[in-house]
Design an enzyme around this catalytic site. Sequence first.
Site, PDB file in Angstrom:
ATOM      1  N   ASP A  35       0.856  -1.193   0.000  1.00 31.45           N
ATOM      2  CA  ASP A  35       0.000   0.000   0.000  1.00 31.45           C
ATOM      3  C   ASP A  35       0.891   1.241   0.000  1.00 31.45           C
ATOM      4  O   ASP A  35       1.887   1.315   0.720  1.00 31.45           O
ATOM      5  CB  ASP A  35      -0.919  -0.008   1.224  1.00 31.45           C
ATOM      6  N   ILE A  36       0.518   2.229  -0.794  1.00 30.72           N
ATOM      7  CA  ILE A  36       1.327   3.447  -0.943  1.00 30.72           C
ATOM      8  C   ILE A  36       1.281   4.317   0.320  1.00 30.72           C
ATOM      9  O   ILE A  36       2.160   5.147   0.548  1.00 30.72           O
ATOM     10  CB  ILE A  36       0.846   4.237  -2.190  1.00 30.72           C
ATOM     11  N   ASN A  93     -12.854  -3.049   2.269  1.00 30.50           N
ATOM     12  CA  ASN A  93     -13.856  -1.986   2.275  1.00 30.50           C
ATOM     13  C   ASN A  93     -14.708  -2.109   1.018  1.00 30.50           C
ATOM     14  O   ASN A  93     -14.182  -2.388  -0.061  1.00 30.50           O
ATOM     15  CB  ASN A  93     -13.176  -0.615   2.305  1.00 30.50           C
ATOM     16  N   VAL A 102     -10.901   2.872  -3.856  1.00 33.11           N
ATOM     17  CA  VAL A 102     -10.506   2.381  -5.183  1.00 33.11           C
ATOM     18  C   VAL A 102     -11.501   1.306  -5.622  1.00 33.11           C
ATOM     19  O   VAL A 102     -11.629   0.267  -4.972  1.00 33.11           O
ATOM     20  CB  VAL A 102      -9.059   1.813  -5.156  1.00 33.11           C
ATOM     21  N   HIS A 106     -10.220  -5.318  -3.520  1.00 35.07           N
ATOM     22  CA  HIS A 106      -8.913  -5.535  -2.904  1.00 35.07           C
ATOM     23  C   HIS A 106      -9.068  -5.930  -1.448  1.00 35.07           C
ATOM     24  O   HIS A 106     -10.031  -5.557  -0.782  1.00 35.07           O
ATOM     25  CB  HIS A 106      -8.012  -4.308  -3.023  1.00 35.07           C
ATOM     26  N   HIS A 108      -7.017  -5.711   2.127  1.00 33.24           N
ATOM     27  CA  HIS A 108      -5.902  -5.123   2.872  1.00 33.24           C
ATOM     28  C   HIS A 108      -5.392  -6.180   3.845  1.00 33.24           C
ATOM     29  O   HIS A 108      -6.180  -6.745   4.613  1.00 33.24           O
ATOM     30  CB  HIS A 108      -6.363  -3.931   3.720  1.00 33.24           C
TER      31      HIS A 108
HETATM   32  P1  AMP Z   1      -9.821   1.486   0.043  1.00 37.51           P
HETATM   33  O1  AMP Z   1     -10.231   2.698   0.830  1.00 37.51           O
HETATM   34  O2  AMP Z   1     -10.133   0.195   0.737  1.00 37.51           O
HETATM   35  O3  AMP Z   1     -10.348   1.530  -1.371  1.00 37.51           O
HETATM   36  O4  AMP Z   1      -8.250   1.516  -0.018  1.00 37.51           O
HETATM   37  C1  AMP Z   1      -7.505   1.919  -1.110  1.00 37.51           C
HETATM   38  C2  AMP Z   1      -6.047   1.808  -0.731  1.00 37.51           C
HETATM   39  O5  AMP Z   1      -5.281   1.933  -1.911  1.00 37.51           O
HETATM   40  C3  AMP Z   1      -5.557   2.879   0.242  1.00 37.51           C
HETATM   41  O6  AMP Z   1      -5.043   2.234   1.412  1.00 37.51           O
HETATM   42  C4  AMP Z   1      -4.468   3.604  -0.545  1.00 37.51           C
HETATM   43  O7  AMP Z   1      -3.383   3.998   0.259  1.00 37.51           O
HETATM   44  C5  AMP Z   1      -4.074   2.562  -1.576  1.00 37.51           C
HETATM   45  N1  AMP Z   1      -3.502   3.093  -2.803  1.00 37.51           N
HETATM   46  C6  AMP Z   1      -3.990   4.083  -3.591  1.00 37.51           C
HETATM   47  N2  AMP Z   1      -3.216   4.258  -4.662  1.00 37.51           N
HETATM   48  C7  AMP Z   1      -2.219   3.349  -4.580  1.00 37.51           C
HETATM   49  C8  AMP Z   1      -1.099   3.027  -5.391  1.00 37.51           C
HETATM   50  N3  AMP Z   1      -0.827   3.687  -6.528  1.00 37.51           N
HETATM   51  N4  AMP Z   1      -0.269   2.025  -4.994  1.00 37.51           N
HETATM   52  C9  AMP Z   1      -0.519   1.369  -3.845  1.00 37.51           C
HETATM   53  N5  AMP Z   1      -1.573   1.617  -3.031  1.00 37.51           N
HETATM   54  C10 AMP Z   1      -2.404   2.602  -3.395  1.00 37.51           C
END
Ligand code: AMP
Length: 121
Positions: A35-36, A93, A102, A106, A108
């Site tokens: 995760d970024i 989520n 996103v 996915h 986490h």
């Molecule tokens: P969610 O709120 O469950 O959709 O989480 C989306 C996750 O994606 C968040 O924890 C972000 O930090 C992560 N994220 C967004 N863009 C990137 C990226 N380019 N590379 C890795 N993680 C990302």
Amino acid sequence: MNKSYDKNNIFAKILRSEIPCQKVLENDHALAFSDINPQSPIHILIIPKKAYLNFHDFTQNASIKEIELLWKLVSEVIKLKKISKKGFRIISNSGDDGNQDVPHFHVHLLGGKNLGRMMNL
Ligand code: AMP
């Protein structure tokens, strides 16, 4: 599904190698990357390689093989990171109430410290 899949979401771009990711592991149907914006010392995202909007879309519409290989990859990451004994948390989520940012399914995987209570409700 009341929302259609957006092919331009950030994880779709990662899957098409249009933007980079810090890859951890992959198999034929799933990809794991860091995760970024990590919320714990270990914070890895595991995603299916095909387009699914969220958990419900994935579990309703993916093949058994895709579902198997996604969860197998989660398990392989747990093994690689040596967190099976100390523990970890898995979160997915979904939608507005789940605050999904996103719109590509996915998981986490969080660990590397005591994560506290699950939610601050
Ligand atoms: P969610 O709120 O469950 O959709 O989480 C989306 C996750 O994606 C968040 O924890 C972000 O930090 C992560 N994220 C967004 N863009 C990137 C990226 N380019 N590379 C890795 N993680 C990302």
